[in-house]
Write an enzyme that holds these catalytic residues in place. Structure first.
Site, PDB file in Angstrom:
ATOM      1  N   LYS A  69       0.841  -1.211   0.000  1.00 31.85           N
ATOM      2  CA  LYS A  69       0.000   0.000   0.000  1.00 31.85           C
ATOM      3  C   LYS A  69       0.873   1.256   0.000  1.00 31.85           C
ATOM      4  O   LYS A  69       0.686   2.162  -0.807  1.00 31.85           O
ATOM      5  CB  LYS A  69      -0.904   0.028   1.260  1.00 31.85           C
ATOM      6  CG  LYS A  69      -1.834  -1.156   1.387  1.00 31.85           C
ATOM      7  CD  LYS A  69      -2.721  -1.042   2.620  1.00 31.85           C
ATOM      8  CE  LYS A  69      -1.975  -1.095   3.934  1.00 31.85           C
ATOM      9  NZ  LYS A  69      -1.341  -2.390   4.231  1.00 31.85           N
TER      10      LYS A  69
ATOM     11  N   ARG B 221      -9.952   0.589   7.876  1.00 33.08           N
ATOM     12  CA  ARG B 221      -9.680  -0.838   8.027  1.00 33.08           C
ATOM     13  C   ARG B 221     -10.626  -1.541   8.987  1.00 33.08           C
ATOM     14  O   ARG B 221     -10.324  -2.636   9.449  1.00 33.08           O
ATOM     15  CB  ARG B 221      -8.216  -1.130   8.326  1.00 33.08           C
ATOM     16  CG  ARG B 221      -7.588  -0.423   9.436  1.00 33.08           C
ATOM     17  CD  ARG B 221      -6.172  -0.137   9.066  1.00 33.08           C
ATOM     18  NE  ARG B 221      -5.170  -1.035   9.520  1.00 33.08           N
ATOM     19  CZ  ARG B 221      -3.894  -0.903   9.122  1.00 33.08           C
ATOM     20  NH1 ARG B 221      -3.540   0.012   8.243  1.00 33.08           N
ATOM     21  NH2 ARG B 221      -3.002  -1.708   9.570  1.00 33.08           N
TER      22      ARG B 221
ATOM     23  N   ARG C  86      11.637  -5.268   5.351  1.00 34.03           N
ATOM     24  CA  ARG C  86      11.417  -3.844   5.055  1.00 34.03           C
ATOM     25  C   ARG C  86      12.362  -2.941   5.841  1.00 34.03           C
ATOM     26  O   ARG C  86      12.626  -3.165   7.014  1.00 34.03           O
ATOM     27  CB  ARG C  86       9.985  -3.441   5.391  1.00 34.03           C
ATOM     28  CG  ARG C  86       9.777  -1.906   5.282  1.00 34.03           C
ATOM     29  CD  ARG C  86       8.344  -1.489   5.331  1.00 34.03           C
ATOM     30  NE  ARG C  86       7.635  -2.107   6.428  1.00 34.03           N
ATOM     31  CZ  ARG C  86       6.314  -2.158   6.504  1.00 34.03           C
ATOM     32  NH1 ARG C  86       5.580  -1.623   5.545  1.00 34.03           N
ATOM     33  NH2 ARG C  86       5.723  -2.734   7.519  1.00 34.03           N
TER      34      ARG C  86
ATOM     35  N   ARG D 117      10.929  -0.961  11.232  1.00 32.32           N
ATOM     36  CA  ARG D 117       9.786  -0.603  12.079  1.00 32.32           C
ATOM     37  C   ARG D 117       9.680  -1.524  13.293  1.00 32.32           C
ATOM     38  O   ARG D 117       9.949  -2.722  13.195  1.00 32.32           O
ATOM     39  CB  ARG D 117       8.496  -0.694  11.250  1.00 32.32           C
ATOM     40  CG  ARG D 117       8.052   0.646  10.705  1.00 32.32           C
ATOM     41  CD  ARG D 117       6.971   0.539   9.689  1.00 32.32           C
ATOM     42  NE  ARG D 117       5.791  -0.217  10.090  1.00 32.32           N
ATOM     43  CZ  ARG D 117       4.699  -0.313   9.364  1.00 32.32           C
ATOM     44  NH1 ARG D 117       4.622   0.328   8.199  1.00 32.32           N
ATOM     45  NH2 ARG D 117       3.672  -1.020   9.775  1.00 32.32           N
TER      46      ARG D 117
ATOM     47  N   ARG E  83      -0.801  -8.711  13.374  1.00 34.18           N
ATOM     48  CA  ARG E  83      -1.330  -7.755  12.387  1.00 34.18           C
ATOM     49  C   ARG E  83      -2.110  -8.496  11.305  1.00 34.18           C
ATOM     50  O   ARG E  83      -3.126  -8.004  10.809  1.00 34.18           O
ATOM     51  CB  ARG E  83      -0.175  -6.946  11.771  1.00 34.18           C
ATOM     52  CG  ARG E  83       0.394  -5.918  12.747  1.00 34.18           C
ATOM     53  CD  ARG E  83       1.803  -5.494  12.380  1.00 34.18           C
ATOM     54  NE  ARG E  83       1.907  -4.890  11.072  1.00 34.18           N
ATOM     55  CZ  ARG E  83       3.055  -4.779  10.391  1.00 34.18           C
ATOM     56  NH1 ARG E  83       4.180  -5.241  10.912  1.00 34.18           N
ATOM     57  NH2 ARG E  83       3.063  -4.211   9.214  1.00 34.18           N
TER      58      ARG E  83
HETATM   59  P1  AP5 Z   1       4.839  -1.520   1.986  1.00 31.40           P
HETATM   60  O1  AP5 Z   1       4.537  -0.769   0.748  1.00 31.40           O
HETATM   61  O2  AP5 Z   1       5.518  -0.822   3.088  1.00 31.40           O
HETATM   62  O3  AP5 Z   1       3.525  -2.304   2.491  1.00 31.40           O
HETATM   63  P2  AP5 Z   1       2.212  -1.802   3.204  1.00 31.40           P
HETATM   64  O4  AP5 Z   1       1.059  -2.449   2.528  1.00 31.40           O
HETATM   65  O5  AP5 Z   1       2.211  -0.325   3.313  1.00 31.40           O
HETATM   66  O6  AP5 Z   1       2.408  -2.510   4.622  1.00 31.40           O
HETATM   67  P3  AP5 Z   1       2.301  -1.920   6.086  1.00 31.40           P
HETATM   68  O7  AP5 Z   1       3.085  -2.847   6.968  1.00 31.40           O
HETATM   69  O8  AP5 Z   1       2.648  -0.476   6.133  1.00 31.40           O
HETATM   70  O9  AP5 Z   1       0.780  -2.122   6.374  1.00 31.40           O
HETATM   71  P4  AP5 Z   1       0.119  -2.177   7.718  1.00 31.40           P
HETATM   72  O10 AP5 Z   1      -1.278  -2.078   7.319  1.00 31.40           O
HETATM   73  O11 AP5 Z   1       0.457  -3.353   8.546  1.00 31.40           O
HETATM   74  O12 AP5 Z   1       0.773  -0.962   8.546  1.00 31.40           O
HETATM   75  P5  AP5 Z   1       0.286   0.531   8.847  1.00 31.40           P
HETATM   76  O13 AP5 Z   1       1.484   1.388   8.912  1.00 31.40           O
HETATM   77  O14 AP5 Z   1      -0.814   0.908   7.951  1.00 31.40           O
HETATM   78  O15 AP5 Z   1       5.721  -2.785   1.543  1.00 31.40           O
HETATM   79  C1  AP5 Z   1       6.175  -3.741   2.481  1.00 31.40           C
HETATM   80  C2  AP5 Z   1       7.546  -4.261   2.054  1.00 31.40           C
HETATM   81  O16 AP5 Z   1       7.419  -5.000   0.844  1.00 31.40           O
HETATM   82  C3  AP5 Z   1       8.591  -3.172   1.773  1.00 31.40           C
HETATM   83  O17 AP5 Z   1       9.833  -3.603   2.176  1.00 31.40           O
HETATM   84  C4  AP5 Z   1       8.543  -3.004   0.246  1.00 31.40           C
HETATM   85  O18 AP5 Z   1       9.786  -2.584  -0.276  1.00 31.40           O
HETATM   86  C5  AP5 Z   1       8.195  -4.420  -0.198  1.00 31.40           C
HETATM   87  N1  AP5 Z   1       7.378  -4.433  -1.416  1.00 31.40           N
HETATM   88  C6  AP5 Z   1       6.310  -3.634  -1.695  1.00 31.40           C
HETATM   89  N2  AP5 Z   1       5.792  -3.946  -2.885  1.00 31.40           N
HETATM   90  C7  AP5 Z   1       6.538  -4.986  -3.370  1.00 31.40           C
HETATM   91  C8  AP5 Z   1       6.491  -5.757  -4.568  1.00 31.40           C
HETATM   92  N3  AP5 Z   1       5.558  -5.554  -5.506  1.00 31.40           N
HETATM   93  N4  AP5 Z   1       7.404  -6.738  -4.718  1.00 31.40           N
HETATM   94  C9  AP5 Z   1       8.351  -6.971  -3.757  1.00 31.40           C
HETATM   95  N5  AP5 Z   1       8.444  -6.278  -2.619  1.00 31.40           N
HETATM   96  C10 AP5 Z   1       7.542  -5.290  -2.421  1.00 31.40           C
HETATM   97  O19 AP5 Z   1      -0.315   0.370  10.321  1.00 31.40           O
HETATM   98  C11 AP5 Z   1       0.527   0.097  11.415  1.00 31.40           C
HETATM   99  C12 AP5 Z   1      -0.298   0.045  12.705  1.00 31.40           C
HETATM  100  O20 AP5 Z   1      -0.902   1.338  12.951  1.00 31.40           O
HETATM  101  C13 AP5 Z   1      -1.470  -0.944  12.706  1.00 31.40           C
HETATM  102  O21 AP5 Z   1      -1.060  -2.234  13.075  1.00 31.40           O
HETATM  103  C14 AP5 Z   1      -2.407  -0.299  13.726  1.00 31.40           C
HETATM  104  O22 AP5 Z   1      -1.993  -0.556  15.045  1.00 31.40           O
HETATM  105  C15 AP5 Z   1      -2.229   1.193  13.452  1.00 31.40           C
HETATM  106  N6  AP5 Z   1      -3.179   1.709  12.429  1.00 31.40           N
HETATM  107  C16 AP5 Z   1      -2.869   2.258  11.227  1.00 31.40           C
HETATM  108  N7  AP5 Z   1      -3.976   2.599  10.553  1.00 31.40           N
HETATM  109  C17 AP5 Z   1      -5.016   2.243  11.327  1.00 31.40           C
HETATM  110  C18 AP5 Z   1      -6.417   2.299  11.153  1.00 31.40           C
HETATM  111  N8  AP5 Z   1      -6.982   2.799  10.042  1.00 31.40           N
HETATM  112  N9  AP5 Z   1      -7.213   1.828  12.155  1.00 31.40           N
HETATM  113  C19 AP5 Z   1      -6.681   1.339  13.289  1.00 31.40           C
HETATM  114  N10 AP5 Z   1      -5.357   1.237  13.517  1.00 31.40           N
HETATM  115  C20 AP5 Z   1      -4.524   1.689  12.537  1.00 31.40           C
HETATM  116 MG    MG Z   2       2.347   1.078   4.876  1.00 33.87          MG
END
Ligand code: AP5
Ligand code: MG
Ligand code: ZN
Length: 218
Positions: free
Chosen positions: A16, A91, A130, A163, A174
């Site tokens: 994402k 989400r 990552r 992270r 997660r």
């Molecule tokens: P990346 O692009 O970073 O993936 P992502 O989908 O953004 O994954 P996240 O871990 O950020 O998602 P998340 O939902 O768990 O975390 P968030 O920060 O939103 O890519 C991942 C890796 O893969 C990277 O190394 C990249 O280089 C690699 N990659 C990407 N695309 C690739 C490809 N095509 N091929 C190969 N490699 C690839 O949330 C964190 C925490 O915050 C949650 O757990 C929760 O506690 C809280 N939170 C955030 N939003 C909310 C919400 N709306 N409601 C409640 N709690 C929330």
């Molecule tokens: Mg992300």
């Protein structure tokens, strides 16, 4: 690009953030990542950060009212006037209903949802591998997209950080939270005919190219 609100949906590690960065750059609209906003608050030890930290460490979702408040405030800022990307929000079903209501009240139409689908088996490797630049936020991966020099950002020489929630135990939690609370949004948006599936099991570059093409025509 017609839709005002683009939502990037997908499991942790689906890409994402990686894709939202590219699309945001291309269309000159802001990328709003609730995860990034929360991590910044944790780092600065603000009241929001202190309230969210334990949940994030445990791999659980932060309460709906907290994240909805963040998003409501952020999308009211002037740089969102021509559209914005929500990365990692909504989400839960209540968060999705909140987005619908807010967009309607503001007369900003219905969102377009991009559902990035990736095989479960590769998510763990993507997340444990990552690394993120502490200066510009560029996202790397030690297995799939390594920097030229280990631990250093190609663009600005910034230090790459891992992270706190990218450890196997928290990642498992997660993924459970995604399955239980976020996956139902796929049916929610499909029923509204605003969901577009994206094959995320490819290299990041062709995915970004396809997205930009698709959105350019939308
Ligand atoms: P990346 O692009 O970073 O993936 P992502 O989908 O953004 O994954 P996240 O871990 O950020 O998602 P998340 O939902 O768990 O975390 P968030 O920060 O939103 O890519 C991942 C890796 O893969 C990277 O190394 C990249 O280089 C690699 N990659 C990407 N695309 C690739 C490809 N095509 N091929 C190969 N490699 C690839 O949330 C964190 C925490 O915050 C949650 O757990 C929760 O506690 C809280 N939170 C955030 N939003 C909310 C919400 N709306 N409601 C409640 N709690 C929330
Ligand atoms: Mg992300
Ligand atoms: Zn950088």
């Amino acid at each position: 690009m017609k839709p005002q609100a683009l939502i990037f949906l997908g499991a942790p590690g689906a890409g994402k953030g990686t894709q939202a960065r590219e699309v945001a750059k291309h269309f000159s609209i802001p990328q709003i990542s609730t995860g990034d906003i929360l991590r910044d608050a944790v780092k600065r030890k603000t009241p929001l950060g202190l309230a969210a930290e334990a949940k994030m460490k445990a791999g659980e979702l932060v309460p709906d009212e907290v994240v909805c408040g963040i998003v409501e405030e952020r999308i009211g800022e002037p740089d969102c006037a021509n559209g914005f990307i929500l990365d990692g929000f909504p989400r839960t079903i209540p968060q999705a209903q909140f987005v619908d209501r807010t967009l309607e009240v503001k007369g900003r139409g219905v969102p377009m949802v991009l559902n990035i689908q990736v095989e479960l088996e590769v998510l763990m490797k993507r997340l444990t591998g990552r690394r993120t630049c502490s200066v510009c936020g560029e996202i790397y991966n030690v297995y799939f997209n390594p920097p030229k020099v280990e631990g250093i950002c190609d663009k600005d020489g910034g230090k790459l950080l891992q992270r706190a929630d990218d450890n196997e135990e928290t990642i498992r939690q997660r993924l459970v939270a995604y399955d239980k609370q976020t996956r139902p949004l796929i049916d929610y948006y499909r029923a509204k005919h605003v969901l577009h599936d994206v094959d995320g099991n490819r290299d990041a570059e062709p995915i970004a190219k396809d997205l930009v093409n698709f959105l350019g025509k939308a």
